[in-house]
Design an enzyme around this catalytic site. Structure first.
Site, mmCIF file in Angstrom:
data_model
loop_
_atom_site.group_PDB
_atom_site.id
_atom_site.type_symbol
_atom_site.label_atom_id
_atom_site.label_comp_id
_atom_site.label_asym_id
_atom_site.label_seq_id
_atom_site.Cartn_x
_atom_site.Cartn_y
_atom_site.Cartn_z
ATOM 1 N N PHE A 83 -5.608 0.182 -0.686
ATOM 2 C CA PHE A 83 -6.913 -0.476 -0.606
ATOM 3 C C PHE A 83 -7.297 -0.846 0.826
ATOM 4 C CE2 PHE A 83 -5.375 -1.392 -4.973
ATOM 5 C CZ PHE A 83 -6.251 -0.537 -5.612
ATOM 6 N N CYS A 84 -6.742 -0.145 1.774
ATOM 7 C CA CYS A 84 -7.063 -0.344 3.187
ATOM 8 C C CYS A 84 -8.300 0.480 3.535
ATOM 9 C CB CYS A 84 -5.876 0.100 4.044
ATOM 10 S SG CYS A 84 -6.152 -0.031 5.818
#
Length: 183
Positions: free
Chosen positions: A60-61
């Site tokens: 989720f970067c």
């Protein structure tokens, strides 16, 4: 006579295993669990004498779209022996809560075919051995998608920040240097 004949190949295999272990660079000592598969990767057996790009990832970067670029890099150079190793980590609080979610992001969303491990610690005293050695040779990852280019002897020849995309000219130059290195 038959016992002696059988003993020679067994002794040769045992000596070969000892020689292989002695040839393993410190970077590749140990094992890591493969993502969403009930098997471990023996790093030395799998990657000894191979040029590597090792990257700590996070599902989720904001840099997660780099998975596509890493896959393209892998496809471009795998025929020459390059291996890409993705090591998911929640050290920066951006990894999925389960290996299943991580696998979906990597394999389904981005089509990753290179080696991915289960999430690991990549910074500090609890970091996995691989990342402790990477940090000792250069520095610990400062954020997700920090990239290390490793030559065939297990030495880091370059490291790149999260901002460096997988198709960056300097990263490509380092990969080609690693490919040209001799075991």
């Amino acid at each position: 006579m038959l016992k002696r004949w059988l003993a020679v190949p067994v002794l040769m295999m045992a000596c070969g295993a000892v020689a292989l272990a002695a040839d393993c660079p410190p970077l590749l000592e140990g094992q890591l669990p493969k993502l969403r598969v009930k098997e471990s990767i023996d790093l030395c057996q799998r990657f000894a004498s191979k040029p590597l790009v090792i990257v700590n990832t996070a599902s989720f970067c904001g840099f997660a779209p780099q998975f596509k670029g890493l896959e393209a890099l892998y496809q471009r150079y795998k025929g020459q022996g390059l291996e890409v190793v993705g090591v998911p980590s929640d050290d920066f609080k951006q990894e999925a809560k389960t290996g299943e979610e991580t696998a979906k992001v990597c394999y389904v969303n981005y089509g990753v075919t290179f080696t991915m491990t289960e999430p690991q610690k990549v910074r500090g005293p609890d970091a996995v051995h691989l990342f402790k050695i990477l940090a000792s040779q250069t520095s610990a990852p400062k954020w997700n998608f920090y990239k290390y280019v490793v030559d065939r002897q297990g030495k880091v020849i370059a490291n790149f920040s999260s901002l460096t995309k997988p198709d960056d000219a300097d990263l490509i130059t380092a990969v080609e240097q690693a490919l040209a290195s001799r075991p």
